[in-house]
Design a protein around this motif. Sequence first.
Motif, mmCIF file in Angstrom:
data_model
loop_
_atom_site.group_PDB
_atom_site.id
_atom_site.type_symbol
_atom_site.label_atom_id
_atom_site.label_comp_id
_atom_site.label_asym_id
_atom_site.label_seq_id
_atom_site.Cartn_x
_atom_site.Cartn_y
_atom_site.Cartn_z
ATOM 1 N N MET A 1 0.853 -1.199 0.000
ATOM 2 C CA MET A 1 0.000 0.000 0.000
ATOM 3 C C MET A 1 0.882 1.239 0.000
ATOM 4 N N ALA A 2 0.924 1.921 -1.128
ATOM 5 C CA ALA A 2 1.778 3.094 -1.169
ATOM 6 C C ALA A 2 1.177 4.138 -2.105
ATOM 7 N N ARG A 3 1.798 5.309 -2.001
ATOM 8 C CA ARG A 3 1.272 6.464 -2.717
ATOM 9 C C ARG A 3 2.395 7.022 -3.582
ATOM 10 N N ALA A 4 2.149 7.081 -4.911
ATOM 11 C CA ALA A 4 3.188 7.566 -5.815
ATOM 12 C C ALA A 4 2.727 8.820 -6.537
ATOM 13 N N LEU A 5 3.630 9.788 -6.614
ATOM 14 C CA LEU A 5 3.385 10.975 -7.434
ATOM 15 C C LEU A 5 4.094 10.757 -8.765
ATOM 16 N N ILE A 6 3.336 10.741 -9.853
ATOM 17 C CA ILE A 6 3.909 10.478 -11.168
ATOM 18 C C ILE A 6 3.936 11.788 -11.946
ATOM 19 N N ILE A 7 5.124 12.261 -12.278
ATOM 20 C CA ILE A 7 5.229 13.515 -13.033
ATOM 21 C C ILE A 7 5.462 13.160 -14.496
ATOM 22 N N GLY A 8 4.570 13.635 -15.358
ATOM 23 C CA GLY A 8 4.601 13.290 -16.783
ATOM 24 C C GLY A 8 3.386 12.451 -17.111
ATOM 25 N N CYS A 9 2.826 12.704 -18.291
ATOM 26 C CA CYS A 9 1.653 11.935 -18.719
ATOM 27 C C CYS A 9 1.754 11.716 -20.228
ATOM 28 N N GLY A 10 2.991 11.540 -20.718
ATOM 29 C CA GLY A 10 3.216 11.345 -22.144
ATOM 30 C C GLY A 10 3.168 9.870 -22.503
ATOM 31 N N ALA A 11 3.859 9.519 -23.601
ATOM 32 C CA ALA A 11 3.786 8.159 -24.138
ATOM 33 C C ALA A 11 4.250 7.123 -23.108
ATOM 34 N N VAL A 12 5.409 7.368 -22.484
ATOM 35 C CA VAL A 12 5.977 6.387 -21.547
ATOM 36 C C VAL A 12 5.184 6.372 -20.241
ATOM 37 N N ALA A 13 4.892 7.566 -19.722
ATOM 38 C CA ALA A 13 4.171 7.644 -18.440
ATOM 39 C C ALA A 13 2.804 6.962 -18.545
ATOM 40 N N THR A 14 2.143 7.109 -19.700
ATOM 41 C CA THR A 14 0.812 6.505 -19.852
ATOM 42 C C THR A 14 0.875 4.993 -19.642
ATOM 43 N N VAL A 15 1.909 4.358 -20.222
ATOM 44 C CA VAL A 15 2.058 2.905 -20.033
ATOM 45 C C VAL A 15 2.318 2.596 -18.559
ATOM 46 N N ALA A 16 3.259 3.337 -17.953
ATOM 47 C CA ALA A 16 3.590 3.076 -16.542
ATOM 48 C C ALA A 16 2.351 3.236 -15.669
ATOM 49 N N ILE A 17 1.588 4.295 -15.931
ATOM 50 C CA ILE A 17 0.388 4.576 -15.122
ATOM 51 C C ILE A 17 -0.646 3.450 -15.290
ATOM 52 N N LYS B 1 1.947 14.278 -0.303
ATOM 53 C CA LYS B 1 2.679 13.386 0.621
ATOM 54 C C LYS B 1 2.912 11.974 0.050
ATOM 55 N N PRO B 2 3.585 11.877 -1.091
ATOM 56 C CA PRO B 2 3.831 10.552 -1.678
ATOM 57 C C PRO B 2 4.970 9.819 -0.981
ATOM 58 N N ASP B 3 5.039 8.498 -1.207
ATOM 59 C CA ASP B 3 6.181 7.705 -0.741
ATOM 60 C C ASP B 3 7.303 7.732 -1.774
ATOM 61 N N LEU B 4 6.944 8.018 -3.030
ATOM 62 C CA LEU B 4 7.924 8.005 -4.118
ATOM 63 C C LEU B 4 7.477 8.998 -5.182
ATOM 64 N N VAL C 1 11.578 12.453 0.277
ATOM 65 C CA VAL C 1 10.843 11.425 -0.488
ATOM 66 C C VAL C 1 11.790 10.720 -1.455
ATOM 67 N N ASN C 2 11.573 9.421 -1.680
ATOM 68 C CA ASN C 2 12.386 8.674 -2.654
ATOM 69 C C ASN C 2 12.082 9.153 -4.071
ATOM 70 N N VAL D 1 11.211 -0.083 -5.390
ATOM 71 C CA VAL D 1 11.505 0.903 -4.342
ATOM 72 C C VAL D 1 10.377 0.914 -3.303
ATOM 73 N N LEU D 2 9.140 0.914 -3.776
ATOM 74 C CA LEU D 2 8.007 1.023 -2.849
ATOM 75 C C LEU D 2 7.846 -0.203 -1.962
ATOM 76 N N THR D 3 8.253 -1.382 -2.460
ATOM 77 C CA THR D 3 8.098 -2.592 -1.646
ATOM 78 C C THR D 3 9.364 -2.873 -0.824
ATOM 79 N N GLY D 4 10.336 -1.959 -0.918
ATOM 80 C CA GLY D 4 11.540 -2.083 -0.091
ATOM 81 C C GLY D 4 12.564 -3.064 -0.640
ATOM 82 N N LYS D 5 12.304 -3.650 -1.820
ATOM 83 C CA LYS D 5 13.270 -4.612 -2.380
ATOM 84 C C LYS D 5 14.509 -3.882 -2.889
ATOM 85 N N TRP D 6 14.319 -2.678 -3.367
ATOM 86 C CA TRP D 6 15.451 -1.856 -3.811
ATOM 87 C C TRP D 6 15.490 -0.605 -2.935
#
Length: 424
Positions: free
Chosen positions: A1-17, A76-79, A101-102, A382-387
């Motif tokens: 359970m985490a909260r991410a701030l995603i900056i960018g909403c272009g071609a790559v960000a759309t896939v990630a989102i 207040k994101p975690d990443l 913030v990470n 990063v969010l799950t603490g593995k990295w």
Amino acid sequence: MARALIIGCGAVATVAIKKCCTCSEVFSEICIASRHRENCEKLAQELRPNTKTVITTAAVDADKAENVVKLIKEYKPDLVMNIALPYQDLAIMDACLECGVNYMDTANYEPENIDDPEWRKVYDKRCKEQGFSAYFDYSWQWAYKEKFEKAGLTALLGSGFDPGVSQAYCAYALKHQFDTIEEIDILDCNGGDHGYKFATNFNPEINLREVSAPGSYWDTDENGKGHWVEIPAMSIKRVYNFDQVGQKDMYLLHHEEIESLAQNIPGVKRIRFFMTFGQSYLDHMRCLEDVGMLSTQPIKFQGQDIVPIQFLKALLPDPASLGPRTVGKTNIGCIFKGKKDGKDKTYYLYNVCDHQECYKELGSQAIAYTTGVPAMCGAMMVLTGKWNKPGVHTVEEFDPDPFMEALTKYGLPWQENFNPVLVD
Ligand code: NDP
């Protein structure tokens, strides 16, 4: 359970989102932000009915750290996932440090204005000392190492495909297949056809800058000292027969992960990066360069300042619109030469991705897909603490196994060849 701030909403960000929204158990809340909030909101509205991830949107100009600080303090994101442009990397890193913030991104810093005298001074010195003249390099972001370490924060750099997965492949090969790796060839083949005479598969400004820059590779002299070898743009060409794509011309380019791999793969002697290009792309690029259309220096036109490459970007097809028309496959991976148990060994680790399959799944072409999926998987690590390693790190510095597992689960499985044809 985490909260991410995603900056960018272009071609790559759309896939990630879109991928984050298939994994609400990790990405329970996301905020999508860019200068044009309406684009973020349009995507959010499309996704909300089918995901448990709570999606909000915001307007932010991430060129200025204080704007990002304000948004981080509100959300207040975690990443913070920086999937905007490399121009914003330092401002967003500054904001993350200020707010504790990470941070992660998909491409290393380069300035928007390469005529800025302050930047130019550092760049000229680096060109002389390091011996490569691409506009991007890691020094700017590596300069934040101590600050991130002291703050106990992780900054993950370049979690796309290349950089990104290419480095995870190196870490994986070193962990599971070799005692020492001596040579690495990273091969990036796009066998896709979008039917246009000329278009770029991701942001045209960034893409054309990268491709028109002199090529360079890492090599080692007879005394064992590693150094850069720089060559004129597109002056080393090879032909390679790619699995599921076929024979393609490929050219040696400078690429950012060579710089970090040269530091992080012990004993490596040579690292090269090749990318495939068709003749039509190269002819158009040369012509545009010759007439000054790739310039980032503003010119006055009918009383207005116009930056030629930005004007060109407005004329070219939007990379995000290439999805429905692109057919064919990408094949991206690394060929390794080294030693295992005292014997010579070669090994090829790669991914094949089909443009139309990507389009059917997410409405994007494979270049955006192969970058957006590792961006989401890196964020997940990063969010799950593995990295979780305070400091500023590139992908090969982390355990590749959970990342490669996630890549397979979310659409980018790898293939291996224990007897590959080598590049001469
Ligand atoms: P796009 O041009 O499609 O999208 C860029 C996004 O960034 C837009 O949503 C834009 O939105 C936003 N943006 C631009 N400037 C700002 C700003 N000042 N503040 C806030 N948001 C901003 O780019 P791509 O999706 O093609 O590429 C994204 C990143 O991925 C790039 O850094 C690129 O280099 C990298 N990349 C990495 C690869 C890899 O394998 N590692 C491969 C391909 C790309 P708005 O205009 O609304 O602000």
